[in-house]
Design a protein around this motif. Structure first.
Motif, PDB file in Angstrom:
ATOM      1  N   SER A 130       0.851  -1.190   0.000  1.00 53.07           N
ATOM      2  CA  SER A 130       0.000   0.000   0.000  1.00 53.07           C
ATOM      3  C   SER A 130       0.886   1.238   0.000  1.00 53.07           C
ATOM      4  CB  SER A 130      -0.900   0.001   1.246  1.00 53.07           C
ATOM      5  OG  SER A 130      -1.557   1.250   1.367  1.00 53.07           O
ATOM      6  N   LEU A 131       0.507   2.235  -0.781  1.00 52.64           N
ATOM      7  CA  LEU A 131       1.304   3.467  -0.808  1.00 52.64           C
ATOM      8  C   LEU A 131       1.353   4.100   0.574  1.00 52.64           C
ATOM      9  CD1 LEU A 131       2.872   5.271  -2.848  1.00 52.64           C
ATOM     10  CD2 LEU A 131       0.822   6.702  -2.956  1.00 52.64           C
ATOM     11  N   SER A 132       0.334   3.872   1.385  1.00 49.47           N
ATOM     12  CA  SER A 132       0.296   4.459   2.730  1.00 49.47           C
ATOM     13  C   SER A 132       1.421   3.946   3.621  1.00 49.47           C
ATOM     14  CB  SER A 132      -1.063   4.187   3.388  1.00 49.47           C
ATOM     15  OG  SER A 132      -1.285   2.799   3.532  1.00 49.47           O
ATOM     16  N   ASP A 133       2.061   2.851   3.225  1.00 50.72           N
ATOM     17  CA  ASP A 133       3.191   2.334   3.985  1.00 50.72           C
ATOM     18  C   ASP A 133       4.392   3.273   3.921  1.00 50.72           C
ATOM     19  OD1 ASP A 133       1.708   0.081   4.533  1.00 50.72           O
ATOM     20  OD2 ASP A 133       2.635  -1.142   2.963  1.00 50.72           O
ATOM     21  N   TYR A 134       4.372   4.209   2.960  1.00 48.65           N
ATOM     22  CA  TYR A 134       5.563   5.013   2.699  1.00 48.65           C
ATOM     23  C   TYR A 134       5.429   6.473   3.127  1.00 48.65           C
ATOM     24  CZ  TYR A 134       6.428   0.943  -0.217  1.00 48.65           C
ATOM     25  OH  TYR A 134       6.600  -0.346  -0.657  1.00 48.65           O
ATOM     26  N   TYR A 135       4.298   6.847   3.704  1.00 49.35           N
ATOM     27  CA  TYR A 135       4.149   8.245   4.112  1.00 49.35           C
ATOM     28  C   TYR A 135       3.350   8.335   5.409  1.00 49.35           C
ATOM     29  CZ  TYR A 135      -0.646   8.140   2.278  1.00 49.35           C
ATOM     30  OH  TYR A 135      -1.975   7.824   2.040  1.00 49.35           O
ATOM     31  N   THR A 136       3.469   9.503   6.045  1.00 52.24           N
ATOM     32  CA  THR A 136       2.700   9.820   7.240  1.00 52.24           C
ATOM     33  C   THR A 136       1.935  11.110   6.982  1.00 52.24           C
ATOM     34  OG1 THR A 136       4.404   8.833   8.654  1.00 52.24           O
ATOM     35  CG2 THR A 136       2.830  10.336   9.705  1.00 52.24           C
ATOM     36  N   ALA A 137       0.678  11.123   7.321  1.00 46.59           N
ATOM     37  CA  ALA A 137      -0.126  12.336   7.160  1.00 46.59           C
ATOM     38  C   ALA A 137       0.129  13.268   8.339  1.00 46.59           C
ATOM     39  CB  ALA A 137      -1.610  11.983   7.075  1.00 46.59           C
ATOM     40  N   ALA A 138       0.536  14.498   8.023  1.00 52.80           N
ATOM     41  CA  ALA A 138       0.824  15.470   9.080  1.00 52.80           C
ATOM     42  C   ALA A 138       0.780  16.872   8.501  1.00 52.80           C
ATOM     43  CB  ALA A 138       2.195  15.202   9.694  1.00 52.80           C
ATOM     44  N   TYR A 139       0.253  17.807   9.291  1.00 49.49           N
ATOM     45  CA  TYR A 139       0.226  19.218   8.919  1.00 49.49           C
ATOM     46  C   TYR A 139      -0.440  19.462   7.567  1.00 49.49           C
ATOM     47  CZ  TYR A 139       3.781  19.022  12.566  1.00 49.49           C
ATOM     48  OH  TYR A 139       4.451  18.769  13.729  1.00 49.49           O
ATOM     49  N   GLY A 140      -1.473  18.696   7.284  1.00 51.85           N
ATOM     50  CA  GLY A 140      -2.210  18.883   6.041  1.00 51.85           C
ATOM     51  C   GLY A 140      -1.527  18.317   4.819  1.00 51.85           C
ATOM     52  N   GLY A 141      -0.442  17.578   5.015  1.00 49.58           N
ATOM     53  CA  GLY A 141       0.280  17.008   3.886  1.00 49.58           C
ATOM     54  C   GLY A 141       0.670  15.570   4.147  1.00 49.58           C
ATOM     55  N   ALA A 142       1.154  14.901   3.108  1.00 52.57           N
ATOM     56  CA  ALA A 142       1.684  13.550   3.219  1.00 52.57           C
ATOM     57  C   ALA A 142       3.199  13.646   3.193  1.00 52.57           C
ATOM     58  CB  ALA A 142       1.179  12.679   2.072  1.00 52.57           C
TER      59      ALA A 142
END
Length: 290
Positions: free
Chosen positions: A178-190
Protein backbone atom coordinates in the motif's frame (compact mmCIF):
# COMPACT_ATOMS: atom_id res chain seq x y z
CA UNK A 1 9.38 15.52 -30.99
CA UNK A 2 8.80 19.05 -32.13
CA UNK A 3 5.20 18.21 -32.90
CA UNK A 4 4.55 17.63 -29.21
CA UNK A 5 4.60 21.37 -28.61
CA UNK A 6 3.09 23.50 -31.36
CA UNK A 7 4.35 27.07 -31.33
CA UNK A 8 1.90 29.91 -31.80
CA UNK A 9 2.60 32.77 -34.20
CA UNK A 10 4.03 35.88 -32.57
CA UNK A 11 4.97 39.23 -34.04
CA UNK A 12 8.59 40.01 -34.97
CA UNK A 13 8.70 42.52 -32.11
CA UNK A 14 7.54 39.89 -29.61
CA UNK A 15 10.16 37.47 -30.91
CA UNK A 16 12.90 40.08 -30.52
CA UNK A 17 11.76 40.93 -27.00
CA UNK A 18 11.79 37.26 -26.02
CA UNK A 19 15.25 36.78 -27.55
CA UNK A 20 16.59 39.73 -25.57
CA UNK A 21 14.94 38.56 -22.35
CA UNK A 22 16.42 35.06 -22.63
CA UNK A 23 19.83 36.45 -23.53
CA UNK A 24 19.70 38.76 -20.51
CA UNK A 25 18.77 35.86 -18.22
CA UNK A 26 21.65 33.78 -19.59
CA UNK A 27 24.25 36.53 -19.31
CA UNK A 28 23.14 37.86 -15.91
CA UNK A 29 21.95 34.73 -14.08
CA UNK A 30 23.67 31.93 -16.09
CA UNK A 31 20.44 30.03 -16.71
CA UNK A 32 20.02 29.13 -20.37
CA UNK A 33 16.44 28.92 -21.68
CA UNK A 34 17.32 29.94 -25.24
CA UNK A 35 16.74 26.43 -26.56
CA UNK A 36 13.29 25.99 -25.02
CA UNK A 37 10.22 25.72 -27.25
CA UNK A 38 9.19 29.23 -28.21
CA UNK A 39 5.41 29.00 -28.07
CA UNK A 40 5.42 27.59 -24.57
CA UNK A 41 7.90 30.24 -23.40
CA UNK A 42 5.84 33.06 -24.89
CA UNK A 43 2.72 31.91 -23.08
CA UNK A 44 4.53 31.51 -19.76
CA UNK A 45 6.20 34.90 -20.05
CA UNK A 46 2.84 36.49 -20.81
CA UNK A 47 1.57 35.06 -17.53
CA UNK A 48 4.72 36.33 -15.81
CA UNK A 49 4.08 39.84 -17.14
CA UNK A 50 0.58 39.72 -15.65
CA UNK A 51 1.97 38.49 -12.32
CA UNK A 52 4.58 41.23 -12.07
CA UNK A 53 2.46 44.02 -13.57
CA UNK A 54 4.67 44.47 -16.65
CA UNK A 55 3.22 45.78 -19.90
CA UNK A 56 5.86 44.10 -22.08
CA UNK A 57 8.72 41.61 -22.04
CA UNK A 58 11.10 44.55 -22.34
CA UNK A 59 9.79 45.95 -19.07
CA UNK A 60 10.04 42.50 -17.49
CA UNK A 61 13.66 42.27 -18.63
CA UNK A 62 14.47 45.71 -17.19
CA UNK A 63 13.14 44.76 -13.77
CA UNK A 64 14.74 41.30 -13.74
CA UNK A 65 18.21 42.71 -14.28
CA UNK A 66 17.83 44.82 -11.15
CA UNK A 67 15.95 42.46 -8.84
CA UNK A 68 17.42 38.98 -8.19
CA UNK A 69 14.52 38.13 -5.87
CA UNK A 70 12.14 38.67 -8.76
CA UNK A 71 14.15 36.24 -10.89
CA UNK A 72 13.84 33.56 -8.21
CA UNK A 73 10.05 33.83 -8.53
CA UNK A 74 10.22 33.96 -12.33
CA UNK A 75 11.88 30.53 -12.30
CA UNK A 76 8.44 29.18 -11.42
CA UNK A 77 7.21 30.44 -14.79
CA UNK A 78 10.27 29.39 -16.78
CA UNK A 79 10.19 25.81 -15.57
CA UNK A 80 7.28 23.36 -15.58
CA UNK A 81 6.87 21.42 -12.33
CA UNK A 82 3.71 19.44 -13.10
CA UNK A 83 3.81 15.73 -12.39
CA UNK A 84 2.32 13.03 -10.17
CA UNK A 85 3.57 9.86 -8.58
CA UNK A 86 3.48 6.80 -10.84
CA UNK A 87 2.22 9.02 -13.66
CA UNK A 88 1.33 6.80 -16.65
CA UNK A 89 1.16 3.61 -14.55
CA UNK A 90 1.80 1.40 -17.58
CA UNK A 91 5.29 2.90 -17.84
CA UNK A 92 6.11 1.90 -14.26
CA UNK A 93 4.55 -1.52 -14.77
CA UNK A 94 6.84 -2.01 -17.79
CA UNK A 95 9.83 -0.97 -15.70
CA UNK A 96 8.79 -3.40 -12.97
CA UNK A 97 8.07 -6.36 -15.22
CA UNK A 98 10.46 -5.89 -18.15
CA UNK A 99 13.36 -3.66 -17.10
CA UNK A 100 13.93 -4.71 -13.48
CA UNK A 101 14.91 -8.30 -14.42
CA UNK A 102 17.77 -6.83 -16.46
CA UNK A 103 18.73 -4.37 -13.74
CA UNK A 104 19.08 -7.26 -11.30
CA UNK A 105 22.09 -8.49 -13.29
CA UNK A 106 24.21 -5.48 -12.24
CA UNK A 107 25.84 -5.66 -8.79
CA UNK A 108 25.28 -1.92 -8.25
CA UNK A 109 22.97 0.55 -9.95
CA UNK A 110 22.84 4.25 -10.68
CA UNK A 111 19.60 5.91 -11.75
CA UNK A 112 19.53 9.43 -13.17
CA UNK A 113 16.18 11.23 -12.89
CA UNK A 114 16.74 14.24 -15.15
CA UNK A 115 14.20 16.99 -14.57
CA UNK A 116 12.95 15.55 -11.29
CA UNK A 117 10.67 18.56 -10.63
CA UNK A 118 9.13 18.36 -7.14
CA UNK A 119 10.17 14.75 -6.67
CA UNK A 120 7.15 12.74 -7.79
CA UNK A 121 9.19 10.71 -10.28
CA UNK A 122 11.96 10.05 -7.77
CA UNK A 123 9.64 8.78 -5.02
CA UNK A 124 7.87 6.58 -7.56
CA UNK A 125 11.15 4.96 -8.57
CA UNK A 126 12.46 4.72 -5.01
CA UNK A 127 9.30 2.90 -3.93
CA UNK A 128 9.38 0.63 -6.98
CA UNK A 129 13.05 -0.24 -6.37
CA UNK A 130 12.32 -0.95 -2.69
CA UNK A 131 9.44 -3.23 -3.60
CA UNK A 132 11.63 -5.07 -6.13
CA UNK A 133 14.56 -5.47 -3.73
CA UNK A 134 16.94 -3.18 -5.63
CA UNK A 135 17.00 -0.17 -3.31
CA UNK A 136 20.08 -1.18 -1.28
CA UNK A 137 22.28 -1.43 -4.38
CA UNK A 138 21.03 1.78 -6.05
CA UNK A 139 22.05 5.43 -5.98
CA UNK A 140 19.49 7.89 -7.35
CA UNK A 141 20.71 11.12 -8.92
CA UNK A 142 17.82 13.60 -8.90
CA UNK A 143 18.55 16.72 -10.94
CA UNK A 144 16.62 19.79 -11.97
CA UNK A 145 17.38 23.33 -13.08
CA UNK A 146 15.15 24.80 -10.35
CA UNK A 147 16.56 25.11 -6.81
CA UNK A 148 13.03 25.60 -5.44
CA UNK A 149 11.83 22.37 -7.05
CA UNK A 150 14.82 20.45 -5.68
CA UNK A 151 14.08 21.74 -2.19
CA UNK A 152 10.51 20.46 -2.46
CA UNK A 153 11.72 17.13 -3.80
CA UNK A 154 14.13 16.70 -0.92
CA UNK A 155 11.43 17.61 1.62
CA UNK A 156 9.11 14.91 0.25
CA UNK A 157 5.85 16.58 1.29
CA UNK A 158 2.79 16.48 -0.97
CA UNK A 159 -0.75 17.79 -0.59
CA UNK A 160 -3.09 15.21 0.88
CA UNK A 161 -5.69 15.76 -1.84
CA UNK A 162 -3.20 14.38 -4.38
CA UNK A 163 -2.63 11.12 -2.51
CA UNK A 164 -5.76 9.37 -3.80
CA UNK A 165 -4.51 9.72 -7.39
CA UNK A 166 -1.00 8.69 -6.39
CA UNK A 167 -2.43 5.62 -4.65
CA UNK A 168 -4.48 4.58 -7.66
CA UNK A 169 -1.50 5.05 -9.97
CA UNK A 170 0.69 2.97 -7.66
CA UNK A 171 -1.87 0.16 -7.65
CA UNK A 172 -2.16 0.19 -11.46
CA UNK A 173 1.63 0.13 -11.78
CA UNK A 174 1.74 -3.26 -10.04
CA UNK A 175 2.60 -1.98 -6.56
CA UNK A 176 3.35 -4.77 -4.11
CA UNK A 177 2.17 -2.92 -1.02
CA UNK A 178 0.00 0.00 0.00
CA UNK A 179 1.30 3.47 -0.81
CA UNK A 180 0.30 4.46 2.73
CA UNK A 181 3.19 2.33 3.98
CA UNK A 182 5.56 5.01 2.70
CA UNK A 183 4.15 8.25 4.11
CA UNK A 184 2.70 9.82 7.24
CA UNK A 185 -0.13 12.34 7.16
CA UNK A 186 0.82 15.47 9.08
CA UNK A 187 0.23 19.22 8.92
CA UNK A 188 -2.21 18.88 6.04
CA UNK A 189 0.28 17.01 3.89
CA UNK A 190 1.68 13.55 3.22
CA UNK A 191 5.29 13.35 4.42
CA UNK A 192 7.16 10.55 2.66
CA UNK A 193 9.52 8.38 4.67
CA UNK A 194 12.96 9.96 4.79
CA UNK A 195 14.52 6.51 4.39
CA UNK A 196 13.43 6.69 0.73
CA UNK A 197 15.91 9.57 0.32
CA UNK A 198 18.81 7.78 2.03
CA UNK A 199 20.36 6.79 -1.29
CA UNK A 200 19.41 9.92 -3.25
CA UNK A 201 21.55 12.85 -4.35
CA UNK A 202 19.71 16.07 -5.24
CA UNK A 203 21.63 18.49 -7.45
CA UNK A 204 21.12 21.40 -9.81
CA UNK A 205 21.81 20.42 -13.42
CA UNK A 206 20.89 22.06 -16.70
CA UNK A 207 20.43 19.89 -19.78
CA UNK A 208 21.12 23.04 -21.80
CA UNK A 209 24.59 23.82 -20.42
CA UNK A 210 25.92 21.10 -18.10
CA UNK A 211 27.66 17.84 -18.91
CA UNK A 212 27.31 14.20 -17.86
CA UNK A 213 28.36 13.60 -14.27
CA UNK A 214 27.65 9.88 -13.66
CA UNK A 215 27.43 6.54 -15.41
CA UNK A 216 23.93 5.09 -15.10
CA UNK A 217 22.01 1.92 -15.81
CA UNK A 218 18.70 3.80 -16.05
CA UNK A 219 17.91 7.36 -17.11
CA UNK A 220 14.32 8.47 -16.59
CA UNK A 221 13.51 11.89 -18.05
CA UNK A 222 9.83 12.12 -18.77
CA UNK A 223 7.94 15.10 -20.18
CA UNK A 224 11.06 17.27 -20.24
CA UNK A 225 12.03 17.14 -23.91
CA UNK A 226 8.63 18.43 -25.03
CA UNK A 227 9.61 21.86 -23.70
CA UNK A 228 12.85 21.96 -25.77
CA UNK A 229 13.45 22.86 -29.39
CA UNK A 230 15.00 20.26 -31.70
CA UNK A 231 18.61 21.32 -31.05
CA UNK A 232 18.25 21.17 -27.28
CA UNK A 233 16.38 17.87 -27.49
CA UNK A 234 19.36 16.41 -29.33
CA UNK A 235 21.77 17.81 -26.77
CA UNK A 236 19.81 16.23 -23.92
CA UNK A 237 19.56 12.87 -25.67
CA UNK A 238 23.30 12.98 -26.29
CA UNK A 239 23.87 13.46 -22.56
CA UNK A 240 21.57 10.56 -21.77
CA UNK A 241 23.41 8.35 -24.25
CA UNK A 242 26.81 9.34 -22.83
CA UNK A 243 25.60 8.63 -19.30
CA UNK A 244 24.14 5.21 -20.00
CA UNK A 245 26.22 2.05 -19.87
CA UNK A 246 25.88 -0.26 -22.83
CA UNK A 247 22.64 -2.12 -22.30
CA UNK A 248 21.30 0.64 -20.02
CA UNK A 249 17.75 1.92 -20.29
CA UNK A 250 16.22 5.28 -21.16
CA UNK A 251 12.64 6.17 -20.26
CA UNK A 252 10.90 9.13 -21.92
CA UNK A 253 7.44 10.66 -21.64
CA UNK A 254 4.37 9.47 -23.52
CA UNK A 255 4.64 12.29 -26.08
CA UNK A 256 8.39 11.99 -26.60
CA UNK A 257 10.37 9.82 -28.99
CA UNK A 258 13.88 9.18 -30.25
CA UNK A 259 12.66 8.82 -33.82
CA UNK A 260 13.85 12.16 -35.16
CA UNK A 261 16.99 12.47 -33.04
CA UNK A 262 20.50 12.37 -34.48
CA UNK A 263 21.23 9.85 -31.70
CA UNK A 264 18.43 7.44 -32.57
CA UNK A 265 20.82 4.78 -33.91
CA UNK A 266 22.50 4.57 -30.51
CA UNK A 267 19.30 3.18 -28.99
CA UNK A 268 17.02 0.25 -29.66
CA UNK A 269 13.31 0.02 -28.93
CA UNK A 270 12.74 -2.00 -25.76
CA UNK A 271 9.14 -1.21 -24.85
CA UNK A 272 8.33 1.28 -27.58
CA UNK A 273 4.71 1.71 -26.50
CA UNK A 274 5.90 2.97 -23.12
CA UNK A 275 8.82 4.96 -24.58
CA UNK A 276 11.50 2.78 -23.01
CA UNK A 277 14.69 2.38 -25.03
CA UNK A 278 17.93 0.48 -24.56
CA UNK A 279 21.43 1.80 -25.21
CA UNK A 280 23.00 -0.38 -27.87
CA UNK A 281 26.60 -0.83 -28.99
CA UNK A 282 26.61 1.96 -31.61
CA UNK A 283 29.28 4.55 -31.02
CA UNK A 284 27.53 7.70 -29.80
CA UNK A 285 30.01 10.15 -31.33
CA UNK A 286 29.97 8.39 -34.67
CA UNK A 287 26.20 8.50 -34.62
CA UNK A 288 26.21 12.20 -33.76
CA UNK A 289 28.61 13.01 -36.59
CA UNK A 290 26.71 10.99 -39.20
Amino acid sequence: MDAAVIDDVFSPQEEIELDLLLEAIWRHYQYDFRGYARGSLHRRMERACQRFGCESLSQLQHRLLRDPAMFAELMGFLTIQVSEMFRDPAYFRALREKVVPHLRTWPSLKVWIAGCANGEEFYSLAILFREEGLEDRTIFYCTDISPAALAKAEAGIFDLERIAQFTDNHRQSGGRSSLSDYYTAAYGGAVFDKSLRARAVFAEHSLATDQVFAEAQLVSSRNVLIYFDRTLQDRALGLFGESLVRGGFLGLGARETLRFSRYSEAFSDFEAGERIYRRNTAELQATADA
